[in-house]
Design a protein around this motif. Structure first.
Motif, mmCIF file in Angstrom:
data_model
loop_
_atom_site.group_PDB
_atom_site.id
_atom_site.type_symbol
_atom_site.label_atom_id
_atom_site.label_comp_id
_atom_site.label_asym_id
_atom_site.label_seq_id
_atom_site.Cartn_x
_atom_site.Cartn_y
_atom_site.Cartn_z
ATOM 1 N N VAL A 57 -16.916 34.175 -12.687
ATOM 2 C CA VAL A 57 -16.108 34.938 -11.834
ATOM 3 C C VAL A 57 -16.313 36.433 -11.850
ATOM 4 N N ARG A 58 -16.144 37.072 -10.792
ATOM 5 C CA ARG A 58 -16.499 38.677 -10.885
ATOM 6 C C ARG A 58 -15.124 39.183 -10.051
ATOM 7 N N PRO A 59 -14.237 39.629 -10.872
ATOM 8 C CA PRO A 59 -13.016 40.284 -10.231
ATOM 9 C C PRO A 59 -13.067 41.690 -9.741
ATOM 10 N N GLU B 277 -6.306 37.839 -4.995
ATOM 11 C CA GLU B 277 -7.726 38.155 -4.520
ATOM 12 C C GLU B 277 -8.475 36.658 -4.442
ATOM 13 N N ARG B 278 -9.117 36.420 -3.392
ATOM 14 C CA ARG B 278 -9.639 34.754 -3.470
ATOM 15 C C ARG B 278 -11.135 34.989 -4.155
ATOM 16 N N LEU B 279 -11.422 34.295 -5.382
ATOM 17 C CA LEU B 279 -12.852 34.502 -5.809
ATOM 18 C C LEU B 279 -13.854 33.566 -5.547
ATOM 19 N N ARG B 280 -13.312 32.276 -5.628
ATOM 20 C CA ARG B 280 -14.396 31.242 -5.387
ATOM 21 C C ARG B 280 -13.902 29.844 -4.966
ATOM 22 N N THR B 281 -14.720 28.959 -4.268
ATOM 23 C CA THR B 281 -14.026 27.791 -4.010
ATOM 24 C C THR B 281 -15.317 26.687 -4.242
ATOM 25 N N PHE B 282 -14.529 25.430 -4.600
ATOM 26 C CA PHE B 282 -15.515 24.548 -5.087
ATOM 27 C C PHE B 282 -15.123 23.030 -4.288
ATOM 28 N N ARG C 32 -3.362 36.896 -13.455
ATOM 29 C CA ARG C 32 -3.348 35.525 -13.456
ATOM 30 C C ARG C 32 -4.551 35.175 -12.764
ATOM 31 N N LEU C 33 -5.499 34.579 -13.608
ATOM 32 C CA LEU C 33 -6.624 33.964 -12.947
ATOM 33 C C LEU C 33 -6.572 32.361 -12.890
ATOM 34 N N THR C 34 -6.188 31.847 -11.608
ATOM 35 C CA THR C 34 -5.665 30.741 -11.208
ATOM 36 C C THR C 34 -6.736 29.925 -10.488
ATOM 37 N N TYR C 35 -6.778 28.497 -10.857
ATOM 38 C CA TYR C 35 -7.455 27.493 -10.293
ATOM 39 C C TYR C 35 -6.721 26.501 -9.735
ATOM 40 N N LEU C 36 -6.599 26.189 -8.394
ATOM 41 C CA LEU C 36 -5.716 25.554 -7.560
ATOM 42 C C LEU C 36 -6.545 24.541 -6.996
ATOM 43 N N LEU C 37 -6.034 23.024 -7.213
ATOM 44 C CA LEU C 37 -6.799 21.921 -6.751
ATOM 45 C C LEU C 37 -6.076 21.285 -5.585
ATOM 46 N N TYR C 38 -6.837 20.746 -4.817
ATOM 47 C CA TYR C 38 -6.039 19.824 -3.761
ATOM 48 C C TYR C 38 -7.246 18.852 -3.392
ATOM 49 N N GLU C 39 -6.284 18.003 -2.897
ATOM 50 C CA GLU C 39 -7.124 16.604 -2.438
ATOM 51 C C GLU C 39 -7.334 17.007 -0.679
ATOM 52 N N GLY C 40 -8.628 17.082 -0.474
ATOM 53 C CA GLY C 40 -9.033 17.531 0.840
ATOM 54 C C GLY C 40 -9.137 18.868 0.909
ATOM 55 N N ALA C 41 -8.872 19.212 2.409
ATOM 56 C CA ALA C 41 -9.081 20.758 2.651
ATOM 57 C C ALA C 41 -7.544 21.538 2.184
ATOM 58 N N PRO C 42 -7.716 22.817 1.509
ATOM 59 C CA PRO C 42 -6.568 23.449 1.239
ATOM 60 C C PRO C 42 -5.794 24.028 2.451
ATOM 61 N N THR D 203 -10.812 19.950 -3.448
ATOM 62 C CA THR D 203 -11.295 21.590 -3.095
ATOM 63 C C THR D 203 -10.377 22.155 -4.268
ATOM 64 N N VAL D 204 -11.269 23.144 -4.982
ATOM 65 C CA VAL D 204 -10.635 23.965 -5.798
ATOM 66 C C VAL D 204 -10.819 25.524 -5.546
ATOM 67 N N VAL D 205 -9.711 25.944 -5.414
ATOM 68 C CA VAL D 205 -9.582 27.650 -5.133
ATOM 69 C C VAL D 205 -9.301 28.439 -6.271
ATOM 70 N N THR D 206 -10.202 29.432 -6.337
ATOM 71 C CA THR D 206 -10.014 30.326 -7.475
ATOM 72 C C THR D 206 -9.596 31.514 -6.904
ATOM 73 N N VAL D 207 -8.346 32.161 -7.412
ATOM 74 C CA VAL D 207 -7.752 32.961 -7.085
ATOM 75 C C VAL D 207 -7.196 34.190 -8.277
ATOM 76 N N LEU D 208 -7.240 35.374 -8.202
ATOM 77 C CA LEU D 208 -6.735 36.451 -9.164
ATOM 78 C C LEU D 208 -5.637 36.906 -8.782
ATOM 79 N N GLN D 209 -4.573 36.701 -9.232
ATOM 80 C CA GLN D 209 -3.220 37.301 -8.834
ATOM 81 C C GLN D 209 -2.582 38.270 -9.787
#
Length: 334
Positions: free
Chosen positions: A292-294, A271-276, A302-312, A250-256
């Motif tokens: 991405v549409r901020p 601000e949460r933008l997108r999830t993959f 900071r436009l950040t992409y956070l990656l997780y194994e499984g659910a975030p 799971t990749v969560v895109t946030v603008l911070q």
């Protein structure tokens, strides 16, 4: 005719008359194709072992067998240089050396064809070369007088090995045989374990951002630095699985909006933008073009992409993410 020979009558004549060493080459090619293309077997260490023999020995052996179809001089021959053929040690050494020279050359030629360097074309090319060289070797060997043909004395080797292992001449020989068998088992087990169980340091996941240039090529350059609120900005998200297992990411895109002070970063607004949610097999790479549409505006966001194994987690942050990548951007109102 002995019962041991009867089963050979069911084989076609070209196969029945094929010398034993060349038959082993054909069997090795067939085994490699089976373990490489069969689901389930392709993920086992058997594929690695068969692939090494297939690429580092069989093509060279088939070519050397075609070039030198005659038997080599005896080890105790007085004038070996004047006798035709090569001995067994030279044949094995040349087989490895020729394979190392021929296989990259075939790969280079294949690279300039429409098929490219992919698994299917590589298997077809190496298999075809090896089988054609084997056919030439069998033809040239059969054209020689019987007493000049290369003959691999495998039956004599097997008989000598059986007598040495099961009928030793002394207790010392018996103990040495036991040590030899144990050493071979331990060496084989160690190699199999090293192939089947990778080191912990070799397990990782790649997370990166790319952009598309004017030729639709992906590049790690020309990232957007200034965005407009509500307007799309194009990026390509990349994830590569090297975990040696299938992973649901799971990749969560946030603008911070962040504040950096004393080497510490504090998130003031997010601000949460997108999830993959890609699912990747081992050694699989995933590229996802997206926009991405901020809506948050400000400088040095900071436009950040956070990656997780499984659910975030409920509150994704850079501290609890498995992997993180970000861009510094400015978002204007218009």
């Amino acid at each position: 005719m002995s019962q041991r020979r009867d089963w050979r009558l069911f084989l076609p004549e070209p196969v029945r008359s094929l010398p034993a060493d060349l038959a082993v080459v054909v069997a090795g090619v067939a085994l490699t194709l089976v373990v490489t293309l069969t689901p389930g077997l392709a993920e086992t260490p058997l594929r690695d072992i068969a692939g090494l023999v297939f690429s580092l020995f069989l093509p060279g052996y088939a070519l050397i067998a075609a070039l030198f179809p005659e038997r080599g001089p005896p080890i105790d021959a007085e004038d070996r240089d004047r006798m035709g053929g090569i001995d067994g040690i030279e044949r094995v050494a040349l087989s490895f050396g020729t394979s190392i020279a021929v296989v990259p050359l075939l790969g280079l030629v294949l690279n300039f064809t429409p098929w490219g360097l992919r698994l299917g074309p590589i298997l077809v090319t190496l298999s075809g070369f090896t089988l054609v060289a084997t056919a030439f070797a069998a033809t040239r060997r059969s054209a020689l007088p019987e007493d000049e043909r290369l003959v691999v004395p495998y039956e004599r080797w097997f008989a000598a090995a059986r007598d040495e292992l099961f009928s030793p001449a002394s207790r010392t020989d018996a103990m040495l045989n036991v040590v030899l068998v144990v050493s071979v088992v331990l060496a084989t087990t160690s190699v199999g374990y090293a192939v089947a169980v990778p080191k912990d340091g070799e397990s990782f996941t790649e997370l990166y951002l790319l952009t598309e240039d004017g030729n639709d090529e992906l590049t790690a350059d020309n990232y957007p630095e200034e965005l407009v609120r509500g307007e799309p900005a194009s990026l390509v998200l990349g994830v590569g699985n090297q975990e040696h297992r299938t992973v649901n990411y799971t990749v969560v895109t946030v603008l911070q909006r962040v504040e950096v002070s004393n080497n510490s970063t504090t998130v003031l607004e997010s601000e949460r933008l997108r999830t993959f949610t890609p699912r990747l097999e081992h050694n699989e790479t995933w590229h996802e073009p997206h926009e991405v549409r901020p809506t948050m505006t400000g400088e040095r966001l900071r436009l950040t992409y956070l990656l997780y194994e499984g659910a975030p987690p409920a509150a994704p942050t850079a501290d609890n993410a498995y992997r993180e990548v970000h861009l510094w951007v400015t978002v204007r109102a218009e």
